[in-house]
Design an enzyme around this catalytic site. Structure first.
Site, PDB file in Angstrom:
ATOM      1  N   GLU A 291     -14.165  15.757 -39.309  1.00  8.97           N
ATOM      2  CA  GLU A 291     -12.806  16.000 -38.812  1.00  8.97           C
ATOM      3  C   GLU A 291     -12.495  15.161 -37.566  1.00  8.97           C
ATOM      4  O   GLU A 291     -12.304  15.707 -36.478  1.00  8.97           O
ATOM      5  CB  GLU A 291     -12.642  17.477 -38.448  1.00  8.97           C
ATOM      6  CG  GLU A 291     -12.741  18.402 -39.628  1.00  8.97           C
ATOM      7  CD  GLU A 291     -12.753  19.870 -39.201  1.00  8.97           C
ATOM      8  OE1 GLU A 291     -12.282  20.688 -39.979  1.00  8.97           O
ATOM      9  OE2 GLU A 291     -13.231  20.183 -38.091  1.00  8.97           O
ATOM     10  N   PRO A 292     -12.440  13.856 -37.682  1.00  4.74           N
ATOM     11  CA  PRO A 292     -12.132  13.046 -36.507  1.00  4.74           C
ATOM     12  C   PRO A 292     -10.651  13.167 -36.122  1.00  4.74           C
ATOM     13  O   PRO A 292      -9.778  13.125 -36.988  1.00  4.74           O
ATOM     14  CB  PRO A 292     -12.442  11.619 -36.981  1.00  4.74           C
ATOM     15  CG  PRO A 292     -12.236  11.661 -38.466  1.00  4.74           C
ATOM     16  CD  PRO A 292     -12.589  13.058 -38.909  1.00  4.74           C
ATOM     17  N   GLY A 293     -10.405  13.355 -34.853  1.00 10.34           N
ATOM     18  CA  GLY A 293      -9.021  13.414 -34.366  1.00 10.34           C
ATOM     19  C   GLY A 293      -8.780  12.291 -33.385  1.00 10.34           C
ATOM     20  O   GLY A 293      -8.117  11.290 -33.671  1.00 10.34           O
ATOM     21  N   ARG A 294      -9.411  12.427 -32.209  1.00 11.35           N
ATOM     22  CA  ARG A 294      -9.244  11.450 -31.140  1.00 11.35           C
ATOM     23  C   ARG A 294      -9.544  10.019 -31.613  1.00 11.35           C
ATOM     24  O   ARG A 294      -8.795   9.090 -31.315  1.00 11.35           O
ATOM     25  CB  ARG A 294     -10.206  11.806 -29.999  1.00 11.35           C
ATOM     26  CG  ARG A 294     -10.061  10.950 -28.767  1.00 11.35           C
ATOM     27  CD  ARG A 294     -11.230  11.178 -27.799  1.00 11.35           C
ATOM     28  NE  ARG A 294     -11.522  12.570 -27.548  1.00 11.35           N
ATOM     29  CZ  ARG A 294     -10.926  13.329 -26.646  1.00 11.35           C
ATOM     30  NH1 ARG A 294      -9.998  12.807 -25.861  1.00 11.35           N
ATOM     31  NH2 ARG A 294     -11.258  14.593 -26.481  1.00 11.35           N
ATOM     32  N   ARG A 331      -3.519  14.995 -19.366  1.00 13.83           N
ATOM     33  CA  ARG A 331      -4.986  14.946 -19.418  1.00 13.83           C
ATOM     34  C   ARG A 331      -5.632  14.653 -18.066  1.00 13.83           C
ATOM     35  O   ARG A 331      -6.757  15.044 -17.830  1.00 13.83           O
ATOM     36  CB  ARG A 331      -5.456  13.960 -20.494  1.00 13.83           C
ATOM     37  CG  ARG A 331      -5.028  14.401 -21.913  1.00 13.83           C
ATOM     38  CD  ARG A 331      -5.704  13.614 -23.026  1.00 13.83           C
ATOM     39  NE  ARG A 331      -7.112  13.916 -23.133  1.00 13.83           N
ATOM     40  CZ  ARG A 331      -8.087  13.140 -22.724  1.00 13.83           C
ATOM     41  NH1 ARG A 331      -7.806  11.958 -22.173  1.00 13.83           N
ATOM     42  NH2 ARG A 331      -9.335  13.507 -22.842  1.00 13.83           N
ATOM     43  N   TYR A 335      -8.171  17.447 -17.057  1.00 13.14           N
ATOM     44  CA  TYR A 335      -9.595  17.106 -17.190  1.00 13.14           C
ATOM     45  C   TYR A 335     -10.041  15.982 -16.261  1.00 13.14           C
ATOM     46  O   TYR A 335     -11.203  15.576 -16.317  1.00 13.14           O
ATOM     47  CB  TYR A 335      -9.920  16.628 -18.614  1.00 13.14           C
ATOM     48  CG  TYR A 335      -9.278  17.367 -19.754  1.00 13.14           C
ATOM     49  CD1 TYR A 335      -9.593  18.700 -20.016  1.00 13.14           C
ATOM     50  CD2 TYR A 335      -8.379  16.724 -20.606  1.00 13.14           C
ATOM     51  CE1 TYR A 335      -9.020  19.365 -21.092  1.00 13.14           C
ATOM     52  CE2 TYR A 335      -7.808  17.380 -21.684  1.00 13.14           C
ATOM     53  CZ  TYR A 335      -8.129  18.700 -21.918  1.00 13.14           C
ATOM     54  OH  TYR A 335      -7.565  19.347 -22.979  1.00 13.14           O
ATOM     55  N   CYS A 362       7.610  17.462  -9.916  1.00 11.89           N
ATOM     56  CA  CYS A 362       7.491  18.022  -8.574  1.00 11.89           C
ATOM     57  C   CYS A 362       6.156  18.720  -8.453  1.00 11.89           C
ATOM     58  O   CYS A 362       6.068  19.956  -8.476  1.00 11.89           O
ATOM     59  CB  CYS A 362       8.625  19.004  -8.337  1.00 11.89           C
ATOM     60  SG  CYS A 362      10.169  18.135  -8.255  1.00 11.89           S
ATOM     61  N   GLU A 363       5.111  17.928  -8.364  1.00 16.40           N
ATOM     62  CA  GLU A 363       3.760  18.464  -8.351  1.00 16.40           C
ATOM     63  C   GLU A 363       2.834  17.320  -7.927  1.00 16.40           C
ATOM     64  O   GLU A 363       2.773  16.290  -8.598  1.00 16.40           O
ATOM     65  CB  GLU A 363       3.451  18.918  -9.793  1.00 16.40           C
ATOM     66  CG  GLU A 363       2.095  19.412  -9.992  1.00 16.40           C
ATOM     67  CD  GLU A 363       2.054  20.784 -10.689  1.00 16.40           C
ATOM     68  OE1 GLU A 363       3.100  21.415 -10.884  1.00 16.40           O
ATOM     69  OE2 GLU A 363       0.945  21.211 -10.984  1.00 16.40           O
ATOM     70  N   TYR A 391      -3.974  13.577 -28.147  1.00 18.60           N
ATOM     71  CA  TYR A 391      -3.869  14.625 -27.128  1.00 18.60           C
ATOM     72  C   TYR A 391      -2.922  14.255 -25.992  1.00 18.60           C
ATOM     73  O   TYR A 391      -3.112  14.683 -24.851  1.00 18.60           O
ATOM     74  CB  TYR A 391      -5.261  15.003 -26.594  1.00 18.60           C
ATOM     75  CG  TYR A 391      -6.220  15.433 -27.694  1.00 18.60           C
ATOM     76  CD1 TYR A 391      -5.974  16.601 -28.418  1.00 18.60           C
ATOM     77  CD2 TYR A 391      -7.336  14.677 -28.028  1.00 18.60           C
ATOM     78  CE1 TYR A 391      -6.828  16.995 -29.445  1.00 18.60           C
ATOM     79  CE2 TYR A 391      -8.194  15.067 -29.050  1.00 18.60           C
ATOM     80  CZ  TYR A 391      -7.932  16.231 -29.752  1.00 18.60           C
ATOM     81  OH  TYR A 391      -8.776  16.610 -30.767  1.00 18.60           O
TER      82      TYR A 391
HETATM   83  N1  LLP Z   1     -12.450  19.906 -35.514  1.00 21.68           N
HETATM   84  C1  LLP Z   1     -12.335  20.980 -34.723  1.00 21.68           C
HETATM   85  C2  LLP Z   1     -12.678  22.286 -35.234  1.00 21.68           C
HETATM   86  C3  LLP Z   1     -11.901  20.823 -33.391  1.00 21.68           C
HETATM   87  O1  LLP Z   1     -11.806  21.895 -32.616  1.00 21.68           O
HETATM   88  C4  LLP Z   1     -11.558  19.537 -32.914  1.00 21.68           C
HETATM   89  C5  LLP Z   1     -11.068  19.350 -31.549  1.00 21.68           C
HETATM   90  C6  LLP Z   1     -11.675  18.447 -33.804  1.00 21.68           C
HETATM   91  C7  LLP Z   1     -12.136  18.676 -35.081  1.00 21.68           C
HETATM   92  C8  LLP Z   1     -11.320  17.043 -33.400  1.00 21.68           C
HETATM   93  O2  LLP Z   1     -12.119  16.569 -32.375  1.00 21.68           O
HETATM   94  P1  LLP Z   1     -11.957  15.049 -31.885  1.00 21.68           P
HETATM   95  O3  LLP Z   1     -12.452  14.160 -33.015  1.00 21.68           O
HETATM   96  O4  LLP Z   1     -10.525  14.817 -31.604  1.00 21.68           O
HETATM   97  O5  LLP Z   1     -12.802  14.967 -30.692  1.00 21.68           O
HETATM   98  N2  LLP Z   1      -7.381  18.397 -25.650  1.00 21.68           N
HETATM   99  C9  LLP Z   1      -8.698  17.843 -25.453  1.00 21.68           C
HETATM  100  C10 LLP Z   1      -9.476  17.786 -26.735  1.00 21.68           C
HETATM  101  C11 LLP Z   1      -9.639  19.117 -27.416  1.00 21.68           C
HETATM  102  C12 LLP Z   1     -10.380  19.029 -28.713  1.00 21.68           C
HETATM  103  C13 LLP Z   1     -10.264  20.291 -29.461  1.00 21.68           C
HETATM  104  N3  LLP Z   1     -10.896  20.302 -30.733  1.00 21.68           N
HETATM  105  C14 LLP Z   1      -8.562  16.468 -24.811  1.00 21.68           C
HETATM  106  O6  LLP Z   1      -7.449  16.043 -24.549  1.00 21.68           O
HETATM  107  O7  LLP Z   1      -9.566  15.804 -24.543  1.00 21.68           O
END
Ligand code: LLP
Length: 432
Positions: A291-294, A331, A335, A362-363, A391
């Site tokens: 499950e790649p997102g980032r 972000r 973080y 304003c922060e 994100y």
């Molecule tokens: N699968 C599950 C169950 C997850 O909880 C996540 C991310 C992913 C896949 C995707 O992960 P990735 O490949 O994107 O690393 N808002 C934070 C990141 C939170 C990630 C939450 N879960 C940021 O901006 O760094």
């Protein structure tokens, strides 16, 4: 020279993304502006699914984690690559549905899904519901029985692996709000419970150890732990779990200091570990999901801003104020995340200064970064912050009642709008 490979300097000396001049984009669509490069998204998705084909004999699937960046156009792109989707809310499910996404290729996550969300998932025949806890299993069983359905489920499991990343984005350890613990026997009991339910079918188990992880070892360890669990279930309950979702979390390059592994390496090594472990444990090789997102969305995106002012505090720092900030990119304040920035209309010049890029809220903490190497920036210049595709839009807000920026896609020299900029009327649309 730039953190993402799809960025270059064009003949005019401006920053280009996907063959499109970013200064022209700023003129045409206004700033702040999110820009996403379609070909970069497609390239990364292909790298992932081609690696599964190469190293795991095609017995796996990529589910893009839409929490990183979701809009209908993104869902259409993922669908056209033949990949699946990980969704975490009814809003992400609805976006996919309306984009015509094949819902059987969607996995639905969340540590506290509402009945409305579960009903929506069952009604729309979502491929997997990733169950987080026992009360949720029972609610789903009741909802499915009412609808005469038998949804496929996976259990979200905490493999007890800690990966080195920011503590707010670490998820695999026992002290986490997500999923069932292995060490306490909770996950095993959940499997027994699911096997006694008539209206759910236990298809697999799922883990996700965190995000922005550079080291491959924790992924290998998590896979081993999960396979041992599958073997335990087979040996003690006589039930063979056929699917294993290994989550996302692959690290990307935000600054020149980051040195991520090629995504292919993760899949090569994790596939080898899965094959070896299965042979040792005498279990079938499961169908795997990642499950790649980032990694899919971040390098494909940049955000463009216009500089409003340059403020020099002698011997302290120089602030460069931009027309966006924490509402479009929270972000840094959340973080302390670091980014690389470029003055888009001076992209070929040296970055001779170290500045603080400040948002317009304003922060005081509303910054994009401190000590950022940058070309000399003045009012009217366009700043591109790189690798913001994940994100940023998905975590954006209307803080200070600012309008959310538009999202533009570029594709081989062409641009098109994918999400319109919010209007002032959008800001008050639900006010009475
Ligand atoms: N699968 C599950 C169950 C997850 O909880 C996540 C991310 C992913 C896949 C995707 O992960 P990735 O490949 O994107 O690393 N808002 C934070 C990141 C939170 C990630 C939450 N879960 C940021 O901006 O760094």
């Amino acid at each position: 020279m730039f953190v993402s490979e799809n960025l270059s300097v064009n003949a005019a000396g401006n920053l280009a993304i996907g063959g499109v001049d970013t200064v022209e984009l700023a003129k045409e669509y206004g700033t702040p502006l999110y820009v996403m490069d379609e070909q970069e998204i497609r390239r990364t998705l292909r790298r992932f699914h081609d690696s599964i084909n190469k190293y795991y004999d095609g017995k796996g699937s990529v589910h893009y984690a839409s929490k990183a960046f979701s809009c209908m156009e993104m869902c259409r792109i993922v669908a056209s690559e033949g990949d699946g989707l990980d969704a975490v809310s009814i809003g992400e499910l609805y976006t996919a549905l309306k984009a015509g996404f094949p819902m059987e290729k969607v996995g639905f996550h969340g540590n506290n899904k509402t009945d409305e969300e579960l009903e929506f998932a069952v009604d729309n025949k979502v491929g997997h519901i990733v169950v987080d806890n026992i009360p949720e299993l029972h609610r789903l069983e009741r909802i499915a029985a009412e609808k005469n359905a038998v949804p496929h489920i996976m259990f979200r499991i905490k493999p007890g692996i800690s990966a080195h990343t920011h503590d707010k984005i670490m998820t695999g350890q026992i002290d986490s709000k997500f999923g069932f613990a292995l060490e306490t026997g909770e996950a095993f009991e959940a499997v027994k419970e699911a096997l006694s339910c008539k209206n759910v079918e236990l298809a697999g188990v799922h883990c996700h150890i965190g995000s922005q992880i550079f080291d491959i070892v924790p992924f290998e360890e998590a896979a081993k732990v999960m396979l041992r669990f599958i073997a335990k279930v087979k040996n003690e309950l006589g039930f063979e779990i056929r699917e294993l979702n290994l989550g996302g979390g692959f690290g990307i390059k935000y600054t020149s200091q980051d040195d991520p592994q090629p995504f292919e390496n993760y899949l090569e090594r994790v596939s080898a570990v899965v094959k070896e472990e299965c042979a040792k444990l005498n279990i079938e090789q499961p169908f795997i999901y990642i499950e790649p997102g980032r990694s899919v969305a971040a390098p494909a995106g940049i955000t463009l801003y216009t500089v409003g002012a340059r403020k020099i505090i002698p011997d302290i720092r120089t602030y460069i104020s931009i027309d966006g900030g924490m509402p479009d990119n929270p972000r840094y304040i959340l973080y302390g995340s670091e980014y690389d920035a470029v003055v888009a209309n001076k992209a070929g010049e040296e970055r001779t200064e170290k500045v603080t890029i400040a948002g317009k809220c304003c922060e005081s903490g509303d910054l994009i970064g401190e000590n950022m190497p940058l070309q000399h920036a003045e009012a009217g210049d366009i700043i591109a912050v790189c690798a913001t595709g994940a994100y940023n839009y998905s975590m954006s807000s209307n803080y200070n009642r600012l309008q959310k920026p538009a999202v533009v896609f570029v594709n081989n020299g062409e641009s098109r709008i994918a999400v319109k900029r919010e209007t002032l009327d959008d800001i008050i649309r639900n006010d009475i």
